[in-house]
Design a protein around this motif. Sequence first.
Motif, PDB file in Angstrom:
ATOM      1  N   THR A   1       0.831  -1.221   0.000  1.00 28.43           N
ATOM      2  CA  THR A   1       0.000   0.000   0.000  1.00 28.43           C
ATOM      3  C   THR A   1       0.861   1.265   0.000  1.00 28.43           C
ATOM      4  O   THR A   1       0.342   2.358   0.181  1.00 28.43           O
ATOM      5  CB  THR A   1      -0.943   0.025   1.218  1.00 28.43           C
ATOM      6  OG1 THR A   1      -0.173   0.004   2.425  1.00 28.43           O
ATOM      7  CG2 THR A   1      -1.896  -1.159   1.201  1.00 28.43           C
TER       8      THR A   1
ATOM      9  N   ARG B   1      -2.742  -1.102  -8.715  1.00 30.29           N
ATOM     10  CA  ARG B   1      -3.170  -0.193  -7.643  1.00 30.29           C
ATOM     11  C   ARG B   1      -2.225   1.004  -7.566  1.00 30.29           C
ATOM     12  O   ARG B   1      -1.007   0.856  -7.682  1.00 30.29           O
ATOM     13  CB  ARG B   1      -3.149  -0.991  -6.330  1.00 30.29           C
ATOM     14  CG  ARG B   1      -3.619  -0.250  -5.101  1.00 30.29           C
ATOM     15  CD  ARG B   1      -3.395  -1.102  -3.849  1.00 30.29           C
ATOM     16  NE  ARG B   1      -3.989  -2.416  -3.976  1.00 30.29           N
ATOM     17  CZ  ARG B   1      -3.394  -3.547  -3.595  1.00 30.29           C
ATOM     18  NH1 ARG B   1      -2.174  -3.512  -3.091  1.00 30.29           N
ATOM     19  NH2 ARG B   1      -4.011  -4.701  -3.743  1.00 30.29           N
ATOM     20  N   ARG B   2      -2.785   2.213  -7.446  1.00 33.58           N
ATOM     21  CA  ARG B   2      -1.964   3.409  -7.201  1.00 33.58           C
ATOM     22  C   ARG B   2      -1.637   3.477  -5.710  1.00 33.58           C
ATOM     23  O   ARG B   2      -2.521   3.515  -4.867  1.00 33.58           O
ATOM     24  CB  ARG B   2      -2.729   4.671  -7.599  1.00 33.58           C
ATOM     25  CG  ARG B   2      -2.603   5.067  -9.069  1.00 33.58           C
ATOM     26  CD  ARG B   2      -3.572   6.179  -9.392  1.00 33.58           C
ATOM     27  NE  ARG B   2      -3.303   7.400  -8.663  1.00 33.58           N
ATOM     28  CZ  ARG B   2      -2.569   8.421  -9.115  1.00 33.58           C
ATOM     29  NH1 ARG B   2      -2.033   8.338 -10.314  1.00 33.58           N
ATOM     30  NH2 ARG B   2      -2.392   9.510  -8.402  1.00 33.58           N
ATOM     31  N   ILE B   3      -0.331   3.500  -5.396  1.00 32.03           N
ATOM     32  CA  ILE B   3       0.074   3.581  -3.982  1.00 32.03           C
ATOM     33  C   ILE B   3       1.079   4.713  -3.817  1.00 32.03           C
ATOM     34  O   ILE B   3       1.864   5.006  -4.732  1.00 32.03           O
ATOM     35  CB  ILE B   3       0.663   2.253  -3.470  1.00 32.03           C
ATOM     36  CG1 ILE B   3       1.887   1.834  -4.286  1.00 32.03           C
ATOM     37  CG2 ILE B   3      -0.379   1.143  -3.482  1.00 32.03           C
ATOM     38  CD1 ILE B   3       2.581   0.577  -3.744  1.00 32.03           C
TER      39      ILE B   3
ATOM     40  N   ILE C   1      -3.806  -4.350   3.781  1.00 34.23           N
ATOM     41  CA  ILE C   1      -4.488  -5.326   2.926  1.00 34.23           C
ATOM     42  C   ILE C   1      -3.993  -6.723   3.290  1.00 34.23           C
ATOM     43  O   ILE C   1      -2.807  -7.044   3.094  1.00 34.23           O
ATOM     44  CB  ILE C   1      -4.228  -5.046   1.435  1.00 34.23           C
ATOM     45  CG1 ILE C   1      -4.698  -3.644   1.068  1.00 34.23           C
ATOM     46  CG2 ILE C   1      -4.910  -6.094   0.564  1.00 34.23           C
ATOM     47  CD1 ILE C   1      -4.424  -3.256  -0.368  1.00 34.23           C
TER      48      ILE C   1
ATOM     49  N   VAL D   1      -9.472  -5.458   3.493  1.00 35.67           N
ATOM     50  CA  VAL D   1      -8.884  -4.119   3.440  1.00 35.67           C
ATOM     51  C   VAL D   1      -9.312  -3.344   4.674  1.00 35.67           C
ATOM     52  O   VAL D   1     -10.509  -3.271   5.000  1.00 35.67           O
ATOM     53  CB  VAL D   1      -9.320  -3.361   2.165  1.00 35.67           C
ATOM     54  CG1 VAL D   1      -8.618  -2.016   2.081  1.00 35.67           C
ATOM     55  CG2 VAL D   1      -9.015  -4.204   0.917  1.00 35.67           C
TER      56      VAL D   1
ATOM     57  N   ASP E   1     -12.943   0.640   2.271  1.00 33.49           N
ATOM     58  CA  ASP E   1     -13.120   0.356   0.848  1.00 33.49           C
ATOM     59  C   ASP E   1     -12.223   1.239  -0.005  1.00 33.49           C
ATOM     60  O   ASP E   1     -12.459   1.469  -1.181  1.00 33.49           O
ATOM     61  CB  ASP E   1     -14.582   0.551   0.437  1.00 33.49           C
ATOM     62  CG  ASP E   1     -15.080   1.975   0.706  1.00 33.49           C
ATOM     63  OD1 ASP E   1     -14.271   2.810   1.183  1.00 33.49           O
ATOM     64  OD2 ASP E   1     -16.267   2.238   0.452  1.00 33.49           O
TER      65      ASP E   1
ATOM     66  N   TYR F   1      -9.405   0.613  -1.258  1.00 39.09           N
ATOM     67  CA  TYR F   1      -8.901  -0.161  -2.376  1.00 39.09           C
ATOM     68  C   TYR F   1      -9.857  -1.295  -2.664  1.00 39.09           C
ATOM     69  O   TYR F   1     -10.560  -1.786  -1.764  1.00 39.09           O
ATOM     70  CB  TYR F   1      -7.524  -0.755  -2.061  1.00 39.09           C
ATOM     71  CG  TYR F   1      -6.391   0.248  -2.018  1.00 39.09           C
ATOM     72  CD1 TYR F   1      -6.200   1.136  -3.071  1.00 39.09           C
ATOM     73  CD2 TYR F   1      -5.501   0.286  -0.943  1.00 39.09           C
ATOM     74  CE1 TYR F   1      -5.152   2.051  -3.052  1.00 39.09           C
ATOM     75  CE2 TYR F   1      -4.459   1.190  -0.909  1.00 39.09           C
ATOM     76  CZ  TYR F   1      -4.286   2.077  -1.966  1.00 39.09           C
ATOM     77  OH  TYR F   1      -3.266   2.987  -1.947  1.00 39.09           O
ATOM     78  N   SER F   2      -9.839  -1.762  -3.868  1.00 39.75           N
ATOM     79  CA  SER F   2     -10.649  -2.918  -4.241  1.00 39.75           C
ATOM     80  C   SER F   2     -10.129  -4.148  -3.507  1.00 39.75           C
ATOM     81  O   SER F   2      -8.916  -4.356  -3.372  1.00 39.75           O
ATOM     82  CB  SER F   2     -10.571  -3.156  -5.749  1.00 39.75           C
ATOM     83  OG  SER F   2     -11.131  -4.412  -6.067  1.00 39.75           O
TER      84      SER F   2
END
Length: 976
Positions: free
Chosen positions: A245, A271-273, A312, A327, A336, A338-339
């Motif tokens: 993350t 995912r953008r982290i 996560i 998550v 929520d 992140y997916s």
Amino acid sequence: MSNTNLTQSIQNALSQLENAYSPANIEQGMYQNWEEQGYFKPTFDQPQSFSIALPPPNVTGSLHMGHGFNNTIMDTLTRYHRMSGFNTLWQPGTDHAGIATQMVVERRLNKQGIKRKDLSREDFIDKIWEWKEESGGNITSQIRRLGSSVDWSRERFTMDDGLSNTVKEVFVRLHEDGLIYRGKRLVNWDPALLTAISDLEVENKDVKGKMWHFHYPLADGKSTKDGKNYIVVATTRPETVLGDTGVAVNPKDERYQDLIGSFVELPIVGRRIPIVGDDHADMEKGTGCVKITPAHDFNDYEVGKRHELPMINILTEDAFIRESAEVFDSKGNASDVYSAELPASYQGVERFKARKQLVAEMDELGLLEKIEDNDMTVPYGDRGGVVIEPMLTDQWYVAVDKLAKPAIDAVENGDIEFVPAQYKNMYMAWMNDLQDWCISRQLWWGHRIPAWYDDEGNIYVARDEAEARSKHGLSDDVTLRQDDDVLDTWFSSGLWTFSTLGWSDNTDDPRIMPTFHPTSVLVTGFDIIFFWVARMIMLTMHFIKNEDGTPQVPFKTVYVHGLVRDGSGQKMSKSKGNVLDPIDLIDGIDLESLVTKRTSNMMNPKDAAKIEKQTRKEFADGIPAFGTDALRFTFTSLASTGRDINFDLKRVEGYRNFCNKIWNASRFVLMNCVDKEENALPVAESANPEQWGLPEKWIISRLNSTIASIHKHMNQYRLDMVSQDIYEFIWNEYCDWYVELAKATLNDDAVSDERKAQIRYVLLHVLETALRFTHPIMPYLTEQLWQTIAPLLNRKDVDSLVVANFPTADDGLISEQTEHDMTWLQDMIAGVRNIRGEMKLGNAVQLPVLLQGMSDEETARLQRVENQFKALAKIESLTLVADGEEVPLSSSSMVGQLRVLVPMKGLIDPTAELNRLAKAQEKLQKQAEGISRKLGNEGFVSKAPAQVVEAEKAKLAELEGQLSVMEKQVEELKSL
């Protein structure tokens, strides 16, 4: 005692002592008698009390060398204080050992084709209780074999009703005080056992691993200062990429300062982290960029909290990739942000297979930069045997901040003392860096957490379900279910000192707690100072108060001992094949049984073969029976506070010989109390120093000096020094010197019957006293001998040495002058013996001896001890020679300025004597030259104390005198 009665008593005593010392014959039945007579039970009739709580061994266990070591220490201290007039309690008990016990029973059931999940929880627990009743007494029977004088009538088990009630009471009160809470945090998770485990149950292994370097693409068109559109992160656990993350860089790192606050596109997941600035990133290590996986790494978890990064959880309890991740935000609340969906190709894949799969995919994507070999440390569960996963789970915790302060203060202000003192620093380092304590375990065996849940997930903490309903006004219509988890074993054992003394049990003796708490000393290893010692201090001080309301400590002293290692200093372990079983040392074991014992549970045939070969080489004849006393004396002789001990069987053999020496000396003394017809010879009923010679005054002085030294060393917990005191006195002073001197006098017809009666009294008195001060370490041998010796002195006022009085020193009987005089006699005898050895003359040869250079004081001494001197040195004739008087060619030895000479004519080979003198001259010359150089050093002469300089000058003069005499002897020999 009449002569007839005395004769009968001595004859009875001799009949009870077999010719040869046999520990098996002595020990058999003796412990059972002690226990049945109630000697180990506490009394309440003394102003001082002493108590120890036995660190509870696992009920699953068997005795190992560590148990043997610490039990010997505890029993020595307990027996010493019991004999010294203290109310004494050694509180025994065993621990239910949650994980270990559950595993043992599961394996037994598995062999029957039954899985735990095939049974209800209640039925499985019933199986454990059945097993506990069947084999749970193994460890306690072995503790008995060690001679441990615990009060078995008070034996406790951590799952007993009384202790279980204490556990529930403490849990509920801590919860009411806001010190127990339920939360979602990272724990050591064992994927094989499916439970959280403590750090102590984690075994860190050094392995050859890999370090994978991956490209993480920068988002939003960003680039590094050198123009790259990605940063490189390195990891030893590629599968955790799925749970990243964030990426951390050091805020001082100029390479990445501009990127802090920007993002990367996490490969595979998309995912953008964020990139965060954190000192956890080491600029000097790797690329300086660190992937952050808060739900699967302890360091990352802390970084995540600092920067409020989501967590996560990608793994199931058995370490497979989830279908949907869990998550949470940085505080552990469902999120929520992140997916939760994970890539389909990874769902349900075992973690290490997922690792290979992810590396391959990163390579296919062109994102694998390189793979490096990496020496690393990997955590394994010590019982589950698989790699531990840091796992985000819901657990119960104790908030330790409030509990820690009194526990720190107690050690700082000296209410609790660590021995040796350096372990105070270790304790303080831990206490000043405490994390909240995870106390829940996902097991069936243990103290079930006293908390209930309704259908909405509300939690009700109470002592039982009825209290939960009444306390919170819940009707019977509300369905409640108890928490499935049990408490960490360390939680119940943390209450050990007071839970065993009836804190919540109204059926216990009300005098026990105020008399024996706080306990006097805790004997433990350094490895559990935090896990057990610190937690006992925190919990006890929170619940137990002194009369003035201040917190009460659980113990006044923490005695920290080292580990028992093998003779080479290696840690004993089954995998190394160097484990020794104390019972095998006591009873003996043949080679084949020892080989089977060491290899039977080994899974790897190569390892088993290696250990078999090693065992056959080291123990070709098996292990002989040494007996309990020899083993215990070995342990105490090695008990230098805080140091690991290297255990060598030759030491045990040596102390087995010591036991034999005491046995034979006792028989010898008794046999010298009867004539050839076995009629008793007179034994004085009390001491009459007017009838004593130098040997009697000396041995009585040494006896009292030894007693004083033993008391001092006991109070300092220097059991190694206590053992040295005992060994030195009994073997070297009593047996080797006084018994021999006494024998010479008893065989001298010129000595009066009154004096001989006094010598027999002193022989018996010193032996009986020595048996008493040796008893705490060697209980069996001393009890057997004391039962035969004490009646001859009318000292059997109690039925057992266990409850006899420990000797006290009489300072009035300690004489430095007497001890100096005896040292002179010993030196004189040693001088003659040295000449005899150098001249290779047998002990049967009676020697003519000349003494030249005698002072008036030495002449007076000689008159007092002439008979003993002549008898022990095997002297045919003794002649005093004036200084300067011509003497025949002789072999000589110097005692100070006094020359001890044995004429050579008819006794020696002149050539051999010249060679001997040459070697002696060379040795003395080197000593003289060394002192001359020292005295010629202006720095030494000017800086050293005047008395030291004068002593060196006197020593040089003495050496020069001896060399002059030797030179004359050489000239005389050459003239023959």
